[in-house]
Write an enzyme that holds these catalytic residues in place. Sequence first.
Site, PDB file in Angstrom:
ATOM      1  N   ALA A  21       6.585  -6.352  -1.324  1.00 24.04           N
ATOM      2  CA  ALA A  21       5.405  -7.116  -1.753  1.00 24.04           C
ATOM      3  C   ALA A  21       5.531  -7.413  -3.246  1.00 24.04           C
ATOM      4  CB  ALA A  21       4.148  -6.303  -1.479  1.00 24.04           C
ATOM      5  N   SER A  27      -0.020  -7.185   7.450  1.00 21.73           N
ATOM      6  CA  SER A  27      -1.207  -7.573   8.215  1.00 21.73           C
ATOM      7  C   SER A  27      -0.828  -8.227   9.543  1.00 21.73           C
ATOM      8  CB  SER A  27      -2.042  -8.547   7.386  1.00 21.73           C
ATOM      9  OG  SER A  27      -1.282  -9.704   7.125  1.00 21.73           O
ATOM     10  N   LYS A  38      12.526  -7.455   1.352  1.00 20.47           N
ATOM     11  CA  LYS A  38      11.612  -8.264   0.530  1.00 20.47           C
ATOM     12  C   LYS A  38      10.329  -7.453   0.359  1.00 20.47           C
ATOM     13  CE  LYS A  38       8.189 -10.783   1.042  1.00 20.47           C
ATOM     14  NZ  LYS A  38       7.434 -10.327  -0.130  1.00 20.47           N
ATOM     15  N   GLU A  55       4.933  -3.518  12.358  1.00 22.34           N
ATOM     16  CA  GLU A  55       3.926  -2.470  12.106  1.00 22.34           C
ATOM     17  C   GLU A  55       2.757  -3.169  11.432  1.00 22.34           C
ATOM     18  OE1 GLU A  55       4.091   0.592  13.098  1.00 22.34           O
ATOM     19  OE2 GLU A  55       6.190   0.707  13.679  1.00 22.34           O
ATOM     20  N   LEU A  56       1.719  -3.465  12.215  1.00 21.29           N
ATOM     21  CA  LEU A  56       0.652  -4.345  11.705  1.00 21.29           C
ATOM     22  C   LEU A  56      -0.630  -3.563  11.415  1.00 21.29           C
ATOM     23  CD1 LEU A  56       1.443  -7.277  14.163  1.00 21.29           C
ATOM     24  CD2 LEU A  56       2.403  -6.826  11.897  1.00 21.29           C
ATOM     25  N   CYS A  88      -3.263   1.919   6.786  1.00 24.27           N
ATOM     26  CA  CYS A  88      -3.387   1.416   8.155  1.00 24.27           C
ATOM     27  C   CYS A  88      -3.957   2.471   9.095  1.00 24.27           C
ATOM     28  CB  CYS A  88      -2.031   0.939   8.660  1.00 24.27           C
ATOM     29  SG  CYS A  88      -0.767   2.210   8.576  1.00 24.27           S
ATOM     30  N   ASN A 130       0.822  -1.225   0.000  1.00 23.29           N
ATOM     31  CA  ASN A 130       0.000   0.000   0.000  1.00 23.29           C
ATOM     32  C   ASN A 130       0.853   1.272   0.000  1.00 23.29           C
ATOM     33  OD1 ASN A 130       0.771  -0.367   2.689  1.00 23.29           O
ATOM     34  ND2 ASN A 130      -1.092   0.558   3.495  1.00 23.29           N
TER      35      ASN A 130
HETATM   36  N1  LIG Z   1       1.257  -0.315  10.939  1.00 18.53           N
HETATM   37  C1  LIG Z   1       1.756   0.166   9.818  1.00 18.53           C
HETATM   38  O1  LIG Z   1       2.646   0.994   9.806  1.00 18.53           O
HETATM   39  C2  LIG Z   1       1.264  -0.326   8.498  1.00 18.53           C
HETATM   40  C3  LIG Z   1       1.632   0.354   7.348  1.00 18.53           C
HETATM   41  C4  LIG Z   1       1.203  -0.124   6.115  1.00 18.53           C
HETATM   42  C5  LIG Z   1       0.409  -1.273   6.059  1.00 18.53           C
HETATM   43  N2  LIG Z   1       0.063  -1.903   7.201  1.00 18.53           N
HETATM   44  C6  LIG Z   1      -0.795  -3.101   7.161  1.00 18.53           C
HETATM   45  O2  LIG Z   1      -0.457  -3.924   6.051  1.00 18.53           O
HETATM   46  C7  LIG Z   1      -1.605  -4.643   5.630  1.00 18.53           C
HETATM   47  C8  LIG Z   1      -1.763  -4.519   4.132  1.00 18.53           C
HETATM   48  O3  LIG Z   1      -0.626  -4.875   3.480  1.00 18.53           O
HETATM   49  P1  LIG Z   1      -0.474  -6.305   2.790  1.00 18.53           P
HETATM   50  O4  LIG Z   1      -1.773  -6.813   2.278  1.00 18.53           O
HETATM   51  O5  LIG Z   1       0.674  -6.179   1.864  1.00 18.53           O
HETATM   52  O6  LIG Z   1      -0.110  -7.196   4.040  1.00 18.53           O
HETATM   53  P2  LIG Z   1       0.401  -8.706   4.031  1.00 18.53           P
HETATM   54  O7  LIG Z   1       0.608  -9.049   5.445  1.00 18.53           O
HETATM   55  O8  LIG Z   1      -0.444  -9.584   3.212  1.00 18.53           O
HETATM   56  O9  LIG Z   1       1.792  -8.610   3.270  1.00 18.53           O
HETATM   57  C9  LIG Z   1       2.867  -7.868   3.777  1.00 18.53           C
HETATM   58  C10 LIG Z   1       4.158  -8.503   3.322  1.00 18.53           C
HETATM   59  O10 LIG Z   1       4.192  -9.845   3.797  1.00 18.53           O
HETATM   60  C11 LIG Z   1       4.401 -10.743   2.704  1.00 18.53           C
HETATM   61  N3  LIG Z   1       3.649 -11.971   2.954  1.00 18.53           N
HETATM   62  C12 LIG Z   1       2.409 -12.280   2.553  1.00 18.53           C
HETATM   63  N4  LIG Z   1       2.060 -13.513   2.972  1.00 18.53           N
HETATM   64  C13 LIG Z   1       3.110 -13.988   3.666  1.00 18.53           C
HETATM   65  C14 LIG Z   1       3.361 -15.194   4.365  1.00 18.53           C
HETATM   66  N5  LIG Z   1       2.456 -16.170   4.437  1.00 18.53           N
HETATM   67  N6  LIG Z   1       4.540 -15.322   4.985  1.00 18.53           N
HETATM   68  C15 LIG Z   1       5.432 -14.338   4.954  1.00 18.53           C
HETATM   69  N7  LIG Z   1       5.278 -13.182   4.276  1.00 18.53           N
HETATM   70  C16 LIG Z   1       4.112 -13.005   3.653  1.00 18.53           C
HETATM   71  C17 LIG Z   1       3.890 -10.000   1.492  1.00 18.53           C
HETATM   72  O11 LIG Z   1       4.488 -10.490   0.311  1.00 18.53           O
HETATM   73  C18 LIG Z   1       4.312  -8.580   1.809  1.00 18.53           C
HETATM   74  O12 LIG Z   1       5.664  -8.384   1.486  1.00 18.53           O
HETATM   75  C19 LIG Z   1      -2.755  -4.027   6.390  1.00 18.53           C
HETATM   76  O13 LIG Z   1      -3.101  -4.859   7.464  1.00 18.53           O
HETATM   77  C20 LIG Z   1      -2.186  -2.714   6.898  1.00 18.53           C
HETATM   78  O14 LIG Z   1      -2.818  -2.180   8.038  1.00 18.53           O
HETATM   79  C21 LIG Z   1       0.477  -1.467   8.416  1.00 18.53           C
HETATM   80  N1  LIG Z   2      -0.064   5.941   6.187  1.00 17.07           N
HETATM   81  C1  LIG Z   2       0.798   5.066   6.904  1.00 17.07           C
HETATM   82  C2  LIG Z   2       1.026   3.757   6.233  1.00 17.07           C
HETATM   83  C3  LIG Z   2      -0.086   2.845   6.575  1.00 17.07           C
HETATM   84  O1  LIG Z   2      -0.640   2.119   5.765  1.00 17.07           O
HETATM   85  C4  LIG Z   2       2.105   5.758   7.205  1.00 17.07           C
HETATM   86  O2  LIG Z   2       2.160   6.965   7.120  1.00 17.07           O
HETATM   87  O3  LIG Z   2       3.040   5.108   7.583  1.00 17.07           O
END
Ligand SMILES: NC(=O)c1ccc[n+]([C@@H]2O[C@H](COP(=O)([O-])OP(=O)(O)OC[C@H]3O[C@@H](n4cnc5c(N)ncnc54)[C@H](O)[C@@H]3O)[C@@H](O)[C@H]2O)c1
Ligand SMILES: N[C@@H](CC=O)C(=O)O
Length: 498
Positions: free
Chosen positions: A191, A243, A189, A264-265, A298, A166
């Site tokens: 996405a 996630s 690594k 950071e989830l 997020c 994202n």
């Molecule tokens: N807290 C924060 O700062 C923050 C910022 C941005 C996004 N997010 C969160 O990220 C999520 C959305 O991003 P997403 O869909 O890319 O998340 P995701 O967890 O599906 O993927 C994140 C990363 O993990 C990898 N991944 C996917 N499946 C995996 C597995 N089984 N084992 C190991 N690695 C794996 C993906 O390839 C990617 O690089 C949302 O939950 C969002 O809230 C959090």
């Molecule tokens: N907007 C956030 C990313 C979350 O998805 C940030 O600023 O880090």
Amino acid sequence: MTTLSTTLAKRLEDPRLFRQYAYVDGKWTHGNDGREEAVHDPATNEALGHIPLLEDAQITAAVDAAEVAFVHWRALRADERCERLLAWYDLIQANREDLATIMTLEQGKPLPDARGEVEYGASFVRWFAEEGKRTYGETIPSHIPNASLGTIKEPVGIAAMITPWNFPLAMITRKAAAALAAGCPVIVKPANETPFSALALAELAERAGIPAGVFNVVLGEPAAVSKILCAEPRIRALSFTGSTRVGRLLIEQSAHTVKRLSLELGGNAPFIVGPDMDPKEAAYAAVAAKFQTAGQDCLAANRILVHESIHDEFVEQFSERMAALTVGNGLQGEIDLGPLIHRQAVEKAAAIVDDAVSKGATMIGGDQSQAPGDNYFMPVLLTGVTPQMKVWREENFAPVAGVTAYRTDDEAIEMANDTEYGLAAYIYTHDIRRIWKLLRALEYGMVSVNSVKMTGPPVPFGGVKQSGLGREGGATGIDEYLETKYYCLGALGSVSGS
Ligand SMILES: NC(=O)c1ccc[n+]([C@@H]2O[C@H](COP(=O)([O-])OP(=O)(O)OC[C@H]3O[C@@H](n4cnc5c(N)ncnc54)[C@H](O)[C@@H]3O)[C@@H](O)[C@H]2O)c1
Ligand SMILES: N[C@@H](CC=O)C(=O)O
């Protein structure tokens, strides 16, 4: 490669920023067994290019390279690492238009938002370039006769980073710049949906003089690559943004090698509107806090809690503002919302809306017959949402907002905290006593009062509960990549003092 890859390259002022290889030990690398995966433009579903899926041994080779590079990188003076990072920062800025184009094509966000993310991502590089010069240890007043005590900060070692689609650039720089400034080599690594921003960063890191093996980008089947990174004892820190589901898996997989974890989830932000607020002002702010990056953020304001006295007018203002949002291909001008990342995200959004409506919510907007393509989702407001609905419990990561009325501050607090997440919360009110009460009672890592914008380099970004561990950015972000070494210099004689 394909004709479309050529088309992407042709859109760039510098076509060499578009790379379809992994980057390991300063070399552009394809998979040893020739396996590849296509990367699609979510706006059109067209293939933009391909990435190699590295074999297990190639991931381990990246760790070997980082291990060798660590010796020299940590030995540089902090101001020498700062110079390299500032050179990287300058190159990111100089190439921001190309980086934004790549990001919009692979992620889908509108071009102005992509430009904003490049700027945001670059700002972390400059911040940590400077912070690297301030990793001070301490002198400790000695309790041991004839001894001097103190601490030194040392780099933790090789740091691996697993990042989401994202924010394909800023989620890398916020981690990598901190680690590099601390003296750690990194293995990123990204996405698989958005690898080209990461690879463009690698190209610019090389041009900035960051030595081979210090900044690596590995690509492959996500679960397989992550498993190797978690199991590898030479990787001492693992930083993940994504996630909560995958975060939990990585905790399990890293247990065996006892790594430093920064996570950071997910988030499920409440947006609390007090009775004293102008409903229009609050509604416009809530729309801005919800629909950024088409709700795939997020920090998105998912659960909007409005005092009952202004609820109906708030809903009216929100609906009007939401109806004015434009949805389309992010490369076109004047677009507010681009596509979602892929069709499954659209299906998940539709299922969340259906669930809420079946349990009694009212849907406003969301005429999906107006969607300009397969991966688009027209924004929706659900009123009358309750804790039994998925829209309350799950992070929807889509342009779906839920609103509900509350009567008392205590009720708003209870509703806001009724989630496993604890990343960010918003409060809109001008009543200072209410602000303080809510601010203290909300179980969130970040609380923003009367402001949609809350992030940036000086800020300790992160969540509590199942939204994560650790903080990125700010004065403490670099500590995620530093160890504290305590020393006791004994038998110093009378000069030791305290
Ligand atoms: N807290 C924060 O700062 C923050 C910022 C941005 C996004 N997010 C969160 O990220 C999520 C959305 O991003 P997403 O869909 O890319 O998340 P995701 O967890 O599906 O993927 C994140 C990363 O993990 C990898 N991944 C996917 N499946 C995996 C597995 N089984 N084992 C190991 N690695 C794996 C993906 O390839 C990617 O690089 C949302 O939950 C969002 O809230 C959090
Ligand atoms: N907007 C956030 C990313 C979350 O998805 C940030 O600023 O880090």
